[in-house]
Design an enzyme around this catalytic site. Structure first.
Site, PDB file in Angstrom:
ATOM      1  N   ASP A 288       6.981  -0.407  -2.866  1.00  0.00           N
ATOM      2  CA  ASP A 288       5.949  -1.221  -3.492  1.00  0.00           C
ATOM      3  C   ASP A 288       6.024  -0.957  -4.997  1.00  0.00           C
ATOM      4  OD1 ASP A 288       3.978  -3.020  -3.960  1.00  0.00           O
ATOM      5  OD2 ASP A 288       2.536  -2.198  -2.545  1.00  0.00           O
TER       6      ASP A 288
HETATM    7  C1  BGC Z   1       1.546  -5.147  -4.189  1.00  0.00           C
HETATM    8  C2  BGC Z   1       2.535  -5.840  -3.289  1.00  0.00           C
HETATM    9  C3  BGC Z   1       3.235  -6.935  -4.048  1.00  0.00           C
HETATM   10  C4  BGC Z   1       3.916  -6.327  -5.256  1.00  0.00           C
HETATM   11  C5  BGC Z   1       4.695  -7.337  -6.071  1.00  0.00           C
HETATM   12  C6  BGC Z   1       2.186  -4.711  -5.494  1.00  0.00           C
HETATM   13  O1  BGC Z   1       1.242  -4.253  -6.403  1.00  0.00           O
HETATM   14  O2  BGC Z   1       0.991  -4.053  -3.506  1.00  0.00           O
HETATM   15  O3  BGC Z   1       1.889  -6.335  -2.152  1.00  0.00           O
HETATM   16  O4  BGC Z   1       4.163  -7.589  -3.227  1.00  0.00           O
HETATM   17  O5  BGC Z   1       2.918  -5.750  -6.083  1.00  0.00           O
HETATM   18  O6  BGC Z   1       3.877  -8.183  -6.761  1.00  0.00           O
END
Ligand code: BGC
Length: 746
Positions: A288
């Protein structure tokens, strides 16, 4: 009690690392060979470049590590993927830069296509309320088709985190609290995004996230720790991820939280033993946003060097925006802390997907401006968005048949801060199209269907302020109308990532405004537009009609008007329990009974309850009304014993006893009466959504096999135990209409 273990042991606590298995993979013929040939040509730095993902300059969803020249890095093969770049033109320009790199390895473009791309669909939690797997798959199919036509190869969806805590802002992105429903929806969404398979021009890679247990953040506070027994992890939180693997999800994203002290990103048990080992997942895992580097703040590693070592060895293949891999992996390999074979395995997994997408044949195949123009925002897609939006609406209360509204009304007053809202009804995680954006507001949707009825309007108050300056105008507007429809709820950024709320009451003084309008004596309908279950006790007790619309996307206003005017008979059922107070959280329907269960809300004498509040929820999981009524009867079981592998079938009749056609979601719950360890008071095991004309009846049959009776014992073995099972069939988890029982003999 005689225990019989009928199945296999799921967890071997072996720490053998799954990367070494270079087994046969189900990839298209020839791809493995092509990947191996390419890998042979790659330098270590080029391999590490493939594991590196940066955000473009579009819209950051986390802290950007903004150093250096990204375009130059692309040309040097230092980036394998970019997120937050959209549009055929932009993706093409970056891909052209990638084609200047030594080995011309194409970039992957990823984006959070969570509930629609150009056309916004209802938020996933709302769609889950439709219990309509076909409609959900279709919405993902359209989102995938549009995104793919706009140069996107990969969506960071579906989020399949089970969530039992409505304070957690990210409940809006998932399918709610139930594992069975959540697993079916996970499968439908993966199938929808990936369509007929990678390589087709309308398919994007799905990404099951956030692996794992992110939805169980303590206190509902985003990014928080998860403290969870392994049995609950396996039984409640993991199955939707397994369903995503089985449906062919190309990728996984790990999660920000730690699980019992080990960050998911550095968790070898979760990523290597379970996902890539036990489940045989052949795709790749992206971290993530920044989660590899964040292991420093967790206190799990001392610096980015150690973070990279731990994460790659634990099975995190791609580093989203922490720069830990690009800055440290080469040194880690040279110093023998990371085997080059570990890097090779991660690179292979990523290259396989690039081949499957056809990017080595034509890196620009998804970046075609003409196709993009033709594909986006078509009337057909907008109609599908309207259809799933009205299916997602849940009718919570309808006394005195205030709804549906008659077309003969002289006037309807539309009151509230969300009557003319667009962005706020579109919801979090929707893609910003700037000026091109158009969302059908409630006001516009009502205008489209009001006919001769005059629509009056007053805002009354803002979403979260405390001023009552607009109340008088709102009250006088209400007084002039035959019926009042109030649009209340949350602002688009009150549910979503990092949008946890400790107080989930209707924000600001909205409930005060509802009281003032209700006091006019006019029939009042309250619409609640929100990204999570809210608390609104006064409204629930006093207002005759309440409709939960969630955030419904592009066609919100039309869909709501369809329901208000009875052009669509509401059929949604809650995918999450609605509490009476934050103090009841976590609250969910499939709890254990305890040794001192209260028989009802008044049973307080040394019973499991609260002395200052009922223990029952405000609205139960599975609850939702219709403009018609249904009668359940004639329960029949094919047998009262199950033995061997012969399933039991349960059938019953469902009749529409009202005056209009409507759909009912008939739900099957089971309870294992005596078991070790104990089992929940009920668990959803099947459901069927059927449309019936007035007076029409049908026979519904559910099949109960041993799989539906199985559970994890304390050794994490998937077992059944002989004994009595109760069957409950009803219109919600707390409205059992028929019950019976059978015995599992062996
Ligand atoms: C979120 C994810 C997301 C990623 C990309 C993160 O902060 O937890 O769910 O896909 O950002 O935007």
């Amino acid at each position: 009690m005689l225990k019989k273990i009928i199945s296999f042991t799921l967890i071997t606590f072996c720490f053998s690392i799954a990367y070494s298995q270079k087994k046969k993979s189900p990839t298209a013929p020839g791809i493995d060979e092509k990947v191996e040939a390419l890998l042979q040509k790659m330098t270590l730095d080029e391999k590490i470049g493939q594991l590196n993902q940066y955000t473009g300059d579009w819209e950051a969803t986390g802290p950007v590590t903004n150093s250096g020249n990204k375009l130059e890095d692309v040309k040097q093969g230092k980036i394998g993927s970019m997120l937050n770049v959209k549009g055929a033109k932009h993706t093409r320009a970056l891909q052209e830069a990638a084609m200047q790199s030594r080995l011309k390895i194409p970039l992957l473009f990823g984006l959070d296509v969570i509930h629609g791309y150009r056309v916004t669909f209802p938020i996933p939690l709302a769609e889950a309320a439709s219990w309509d797997l076909e409609a959900i798959e279709k919405s993902a199919r359209i989102a995938g088709t549009e995104a793919a036509a706009s140069g996107i190869h990969w969506t960071f969806a579906p989020m399949v985190d089970i969530a039992r805590d409505p304070r957690w802002g990210r409940v809006m992105e998932g399918a709610g609290e139930d594992t069975y429903l959540g697993s079916l929806i996970a499968k439908a969404r993966v199938k929808g995004f990936q369509g007929k398979g990678l390589g087709n021009l309308d398919a994007v890679m799905a990404c099951a996230k956030h692996f794992a247990a992110y939805g169980a953040a303590i206190g509902g506070r985003d990014y928080n720790s998860v403290d969870m027994g392994l049995r609950t992890l396996w039984e409640v939180y993991l199955p939707p991820f397994k369903a995503a693997v089985d449906a062919g999800a190309a990728t996984f994203m790990n999660s920000f939280n730690d699980i019992n002290g080990i960050p998911a990103t550095g968790n070898s048990y979760i990523q290597r033993d379970i996902l890539k080992g036990k489940w045989g997942f052949k795709g790749f895992v992206v971290s993530d946003w920044g989660s590899i580097g964040e292991m420093i703040q967790h206190g799990y590693v001392k610096d980015n060097y150690e973070a990279a070592e731990v994460a790659i060895n634990a099975g995190s293949d791609m580093d989203m925006e922490s720069r830990s891999y690009i800055n440290n992996l080469a040194k880690l390999v040279k110093e023998g802390k990371v085997k080059e074979e570990v890097i090779n395995d991660a690179v292979r997994r990523i290259l396989v997907k690039k081949f499957e997408l056809g990017l080595f044949d034509d890196p620009y195949r998804f970046s075609n401006e003409q196709r993009e123009k033709k594909t986006l925002n078509t009337p057909e897609f907008l109609e599908a968005a309207r259809d799933v939006a009205r299916k997602s609406i849940v009718l919570l209360k309808n006394e005195k048949q205030v709804l549906p509204l008659s077309k003969d009304l002289k006037s309807v007053a539309l009151i509230g801060p969300l009557v003319k809202a667009e962005k706020d009804m579109q919801g979090f995680w929707s893609i910003d199209w700037g000026k091109e954006d158009h969302l059908v507001s409630l006001y516009e949707g009502m205008q489209n269907q009001a006919g001769k009825t005059r629509l009056l309007y007053a805002k009354g108050c803002e979403i979260s302020d405390t001023s009552k300056a607009g109340f008088a105008e709102a009250v006088s507007t209400a007084q002039q109308a035959d019926v009042v429809v109030m649009a209340m709820g949350e602002k688009y950024d009150m549910s979503g990532e990092a949008k946890s709320r400790a107080n989930i009451h209707l924000p600001g003084n909205q409930e005060e405004l509802i009281k003032a309008i209700q006091a006019t004596g006019k029939p009042v309908v309250v619409l609640l537009m929100a990204g999570r279950p809210l608390v609104f006790n006064w409204t629930a007790d006093n207002v005759p009609a309440i409709v939960y619309t969630w955030w419904l996307g592009s066609q919100a206003g039309n869909a709501i008007a369809d329901v208000l005017y009875g052009n669509y008979n509401p059929s949604g059922k809650l995918p999450m329990t609605f509490p009476r107070s934050e103090g009841q959280i976590p609250i969910y329907y499939n709890y254990f009974n305890t040794g001192r269960p209260a028989k009802d809300d008044n049973d307080l004498n040394y019973r499991s309850g609260y002395i200052d509040m009922q223990k029952s929820p405000r609205y139960a999981f599975g609850y939702g009304l219709s403009y018609t009524t249904f009668e359940y009867g004639n329960l029949k079981l094919s047998d009262t014993n199950i033995s061997g592998n012969k399933p039991v079938t349960v059938s019953f009749t469902l009749k529409n006893t009202g005056n209009v056609a409507g759909e009912e979601v008939a739900q099957l719950y089971l309870q294992d009466m005596v078991a070790r360890p104990v089992r929940p008071v009920k668990e959803l095991k099947d459901f069927k959504k059927v449309m019936l004309k007035p007076g029409e009846s049908t026979t519904i049959t559910f099949t109960i096999d041993k799989e539906k009776l199985s559970f994890y014992n304390e050794n994490l073995e998937w077992i059944t135990q002989p004994g009595e099972f109760k069957i409950m069939i009803g219109s919600s988890s707390d409205a059992v209409k028929l019950d019976g029982s059978f015995t599992l003999v062996d």
